[in-house]
Scaffold this motif. Sequence first.
Motif, PDB file in Angstrom:
ATOM      1  N   LYS A   1       0.834  -1.201   0.000  1.00  0.00           N
ATOM      2  CA  LYS A   1       0.000   0.000   0.000  1.00  0.00           C
ATOM      3  C   LYS A   1       0.871   1.255   0.000  1.00  0.00           C
ATOM      4  N   GLU A   2       1.928   1.228   0.789  1.00  0.00           N
ATOM      5  CA  GLU A   2       2.853   2.351   0.837  1.00  0.00           C
ATOM      6  C   GLU A   2       3.479   2.583  -0.534  1.00  0.00           C
ATOM      7  N   LYS A   3       3.922   1.521  -1.183  1.00  0.00           N
ATOM      8  CA  LYS A   3       4.549   1.627  -2.503  1.00  0.00           C
ATOM      9  C   LYS A   3       3.599   2.259  -3.512  1.00  0.00           C
ATOM     10  N   VAL A   4       2.373   1.787  -3.533  1.00  0.00           N
ATOM     11  CA  VAL A   4       1.371   2.321  -4.476  1.00  0.00           C
ATOM     12  C   VAL A   4       1.119   3.802  -4.209  1.00  0.00           C
ATOM     13  N   SER A   5       0.995   4.182  -2.942  1.00  0.00           N
ATOM     14  CA  SER A   5       0.738   5.580  -2.583  1.00  0.00           C
ATOM     15  C   SER A   5       1.909   6.481  -2.948  1.00  0.00           C
ATOM     16  N   LEU A   6       3.139   6.013  -2.692  1.00  0.00           N
ATOM     17  CA  LEU A   6       4.328   6.807  -3.016  1.00  0.00           C
ATOM     18  C   LEU A   6       4.463   6.992  -4.522  1.00  0.00           C
ATOM     19  N   GLU A   7       4.151   5.951  -5.292  1.00  0.00           N
ATOM     20  CA  GLU A   7       4.203   6.074  -6.751  1.00  0.00           C
ATOM     21  C   GLU A   7       3.146   7.059  -7.240  1.00  0.00           C
ATOM     22  N   PHE A   8       1.971   7.007  -6.636  1.00  0.00           N
ATOM     23  CA  PHE A   8       0.907   7.944  -7.004  1.00  0.00           C
ATOM     24  C   PHE A   8       1.324   9.381  -6.722  1.00  0.00           C
ATOM     25  N   ILE A   9       1.906   9.623  -5.555  1.00  0.00           N
ATOM     26  CA  ILE A   9       2.360  10.968  -5.188  1.00  0.00           C
ATOM     27  C   ILE A   9       3.420  11.457  -6.165  1.00  0.00           C
ATOM     28  N   ASP A  10       4.391  10.612  -6.460  1.00  0.00           N
ATOM     29  CA  ASP A  10       5.472  10.983  -7.372  1.00  0.00           C
ATOM     30  C   ASP A  10       4.941  11.297  -8.769  1.00  0.00           C
ATOM     31  N   GLU A  11       4.067  10.446  -9.284  1.00  0.00           N
ATOM     32  CA  GLU A  11       3.507  10.656 -10.620  1.00  0.00           C
ATOM     33  C   GLU A  11       2.635  11.909 -10.672  1.00  0.00           C
ATOM     34  N   THR A  12       1.879  12.145  -9.607  1.00  0.00           N
ATOM     35  CA  THR A  12       0.999  13.325  -9.568  1.00  0.00           C
ATOM     36  C   THR A  12       1.826  14.608  -9.539  1.00  0.00           C
ATOM     37  N   LEU A  13       2.885  14.621  -8.763  1.00  0.00           N
ATOM     38  CA  LEU A  13       3.765  15.798  -8.715  1.00  0.00           C
ATOM     39  C   LEU A  13       4.390  16.076 -10.083  1.00  0.00           C
ATOM     40  N   LYS A  14       4.760  15.038 -10.791  1.00  0.00           N
ATOM     41  CA  LYS A  14       5.343  15.224 -12.118  1.00  0.00           C
ATOM     42  C   LYS A  14       4.299  15.699 -13.130  1.00  0.00           C
ATOM     43  N   GLN A  15       3.106  15.128 -13.040  1.00  0.00           N
ATOM     44  CA  GLN A  15       2.055  15.478 -13.993  1.00  0.00           C
ATOM     45  C   GLN A  15       1.592  16.924 -13.826  1.00  0.00           C
ATOM     46  N   TYR A  16       1.574  17.408 -12.589  1.00  0.00           N
ATOM     47  CA  TYR A  16       1.085  18.764 -12.316  1.00  0.00           C
ATOM     48  C   TYR A  16       2.215  19.633 -11.765  1.00  0.00           C
ATOM     49  N   ARG A  17       3.366  19.569 -12.390  1.00  0.00           N
ATOM     50  CA  ARG A  17       4.549  20.279 -11.889  1.00  0.00           C
ATOM     51  C   ARG A  17       4.412  21.797 -11.975  1.00  0.00           C
ATOM     52  N   THR A  18       3.479  22.292 -12.796  1.00  0.00           N
ATOM     53  CA  THR A  18       3.319  23.743 -12.923  1.00  0.00           C
ATOM     54  C   THR A  18       2.447  24.338 -11.821  1.00  0.00           C
ATOM     55  N   VAL A  19       1.855  23.465 -10.995  1.00  0.00           N
ATOM     56  CA  VAL A  19       0.966  23.922  -9.917  1.00  0.00           C
ATOM     57  C   VAL A  19       1.677  23.735  -8.578  1.00  0.00           C
ATOM     58  N   THR A  20       1.533  24.699  -7.695  1.00  0.00           N
ATOM     59  CA  THR A  20       2.180  24.626  -6.380  1.00  0.00           C
ATOM     60  C   THR A  20       1.605  23.468  -5.561  1.00  0.00           C
ATOM     61  N   PRO A  21       2.465  22.560  -5.053  1.00  0.00           N
ATOM     62  CA  PRO A  21       1.974  21.445  -4.241  1.00  0.00           C
ATOM     63  C   PRO A  21       1.875  21.818  -2.766  1.00  0.00           C
ATOM     64  N   ALA A  22       0.954  21.177  -2.069  1.00  0.00           N
ATOM     65  CA  ALA A  22       0.780  21.387  -0.629  1.00  0.00           C
ATOM     66  C   ALA A  22       0.077  20.163  -0.052  1.00  0.00           C
ATOM     67  N   VAL A  23       0.066  20.077   1.272  1.00  0.00           N
ATOM     68  CA  VAL A  23      -0.665  19.021   1.975  1.00  0.00           C
ATOM     69  C   VAL A  23      -1.707  19.685   2.863  1.00  0.00           C
ATOM     70  N   SER A  24      -2.941  19.189   2.801  1.00  0.00           N
ATOM     71  CA  SER A  24      -3.989  19.654   3.699  1.00  0.00           C
ATOM     72  C   SER A  24      -3.905  18.833   4.982  1.00  0.00           C
ATOM     73  N   PHE A  25      -3.743  19.524   6.115  1.00  0.00           N
ATOM     74  CA  PHE A  25      -3.524  18.822   7.378  1.00  0.00           C
ATOM     75  C   PHE A  25      -4.577  19.239   8.394  1.00  0.00           C
ATOM     76  N   SER A  26      -5.436  18.284   8.777  1.00  0.00           N
ATOM     77  CA  SER A  26      -6.535  18.570   9.699  1.00  0.00           C
ATOM     78  C   SER A  26      -6.206  18.221  11.142  1.00  0.00           C
ATOM     79  N   GLY A  27      -5.129  17.464  11.343  1.00  0.00           N
ATOM     80  CA  GLY A  27      -4.815  16.982  12.684  1.00  0.00           C
ATOM     81  C   GLY A  27      -5.322  15.582  12.934  1.00  0.00           C
ATOM     82  N   GLY A  28      -5.933  14.969  11.903  1.00  0.00           N
ATOM     83  CA  GLY A  28      -6.418  13.607  12.032  1.00  0.00           C
ATOM     84  C   GLY A  28      -5.389  12.581  11.593  1.00  0.00           C
ATOM     85  N   LYS A  29      -5.678  11.322  11.859  1.00  0.00           N
ATOM     86  CA  LYS A  29      -4.744  10.236  11.544  1.00  0.00           C
ATOM     87  C   LYS A  29      -4.508  10.110  10.047  1.00  0.00           C
ATOM     88  N   ASP A  30      -5.559  10.351   9.234  1.00  0.00           N
ATOM     89  CA  ASP A  30      -5.434  10.191   7.789  1.00  0.00           C
ATOM     90  C   ASP A  30      -4.529  11.252   7.180  1.00  0.00           C
TER      91      ASP A  30
END
Length: 509
Positions: free
Chosen positions: A123-152
Amino acid sequence: MTLGWCDQCNVPVLDAQECGVCGKQSRMMRLCKAEVKPIFSEERMLFHEILVHSGILDELPRKTCFYNIMGDVIVDGNKIIRVTFDQKAMSWRATKTREYKTDLNGTDLRKAIEANRHILQEKEKVSLEFIDETLKQYRTVTPAVSFSGGKDSAAVLWLVRQVMKDLDVIFLNTTIEFDETVSYIRTLMSAWESKYVETLPPREFFDLCDELGPPSCYMKWCCKTQKFAPLNRLINERYPRGILTFSGIRKRESNIRKGFQNIQRNDAIPKQLLAFPINDWSSLDIWLYTFWKGIPYNKLYDYGFARVGCWACPEKSLGNLKLAQRIHPEYFDKLHSVLLSYAKKHSYDDDWVYTGKWRFRSTKFMKSAACTSQLCARDNELVYSIEKPELMTRVGEFLKVFGKVSKNSVMTKIVGPGIDITIVSNRLRTRVEDAKMLVAFEKQLAKAMNCVGCGACVGSCPNGTLKLVDGEIAVGATCASCLRCIQANGLRMGCVSLNYRHEVLSVAH
């Protein structure tokens, strides 16, 4: 949900296949769609009270037991007890199930992690690949993480940091967050040396309750005012070209989120692209991964919360609200004060407050004429008189969206496609070319008269022209008169004041 149990090792198996410790095929558990979580330390004390009061057990085993949101207490792979919240008695009660046993052992959490390590690694491998591919695909847009304070969101932030550390971490402080959540977020952001961005809504939650009434499952204005409004303002100011936000939303959280794609948009936040790296993870996936990696988590979970977001959310069950009240009675003293005041004003009894009926409030709007209109001698012209002259500055600002503005010492002219507006004192002379434009004009006029300065409409502007300045909407000089801010009719995008206020100032013809 799919979950197995290895009776040999006495551990859950996330994919219901072979146990990662002994290699034996796990037993498929009979579970509904409800998600499973460990029972934590402080939560165990609550279960002790419930079980002793119900005359069932003195205590649960010291080793790890599990619980799902349907109320099943799971020990040694069996649903032994069902815990429910009695809404009449406003207390929890427990009943035995057909799988009830007294010779209980509990699960070794370290062995549970080991039994599922291969699943978590995939699951970790799949998620990391998704993150990496998404960052490359949308490299012209500023990346960020939404953090609510929850476990997810903590798991998502951990994963994203494995790929890219230099990105903003955004916390939307709704003003009804638990103190523990705010403290946890700020402490973690400092420890992880994150580029932390905390944003607040223009108005506090309880201030808006006084004007809009308490939110409910049917009148949920709080997401728009406390989340969408400050996030749109932040994006317009800090990320004018748009933002790619990694979020901890998961499909299994609700029926609505079940249909979410891994990448999608929210029409209420037009400049944001959302990406969900753990969309297919379960709650137990998250918890075992959290313990495996040693990710610091919000200690509110120790008390039994499934979610740690806005404590006064009307979509929380009575059991969850009671749990929050158990920890922070002072929060609910304030909430009940506001609810009792509203109940008295609108002829509800105290039962409406204390039994949670306020969560299903569905108020009919009362319209009060604050503006009159009449036909003018000239064709296709109407004259509007505003009864409250103090509203004219705001009205003039709102009407700028219709076209080019010119002024002299006597009057203001606004001329745009299909409309001509003249403002003199507290009177408006309007000429329109069709009925649709007249409807748009009167809607914008009503928005101006009823505005509470929540800023929720700011996100409807595709150019970022609308701003909230000192509690008032301001229309910038770059306004393209697209009228999207008026045409957003749905509850998700439409005006909070017009959709949720008990009494709406309107035009009388």
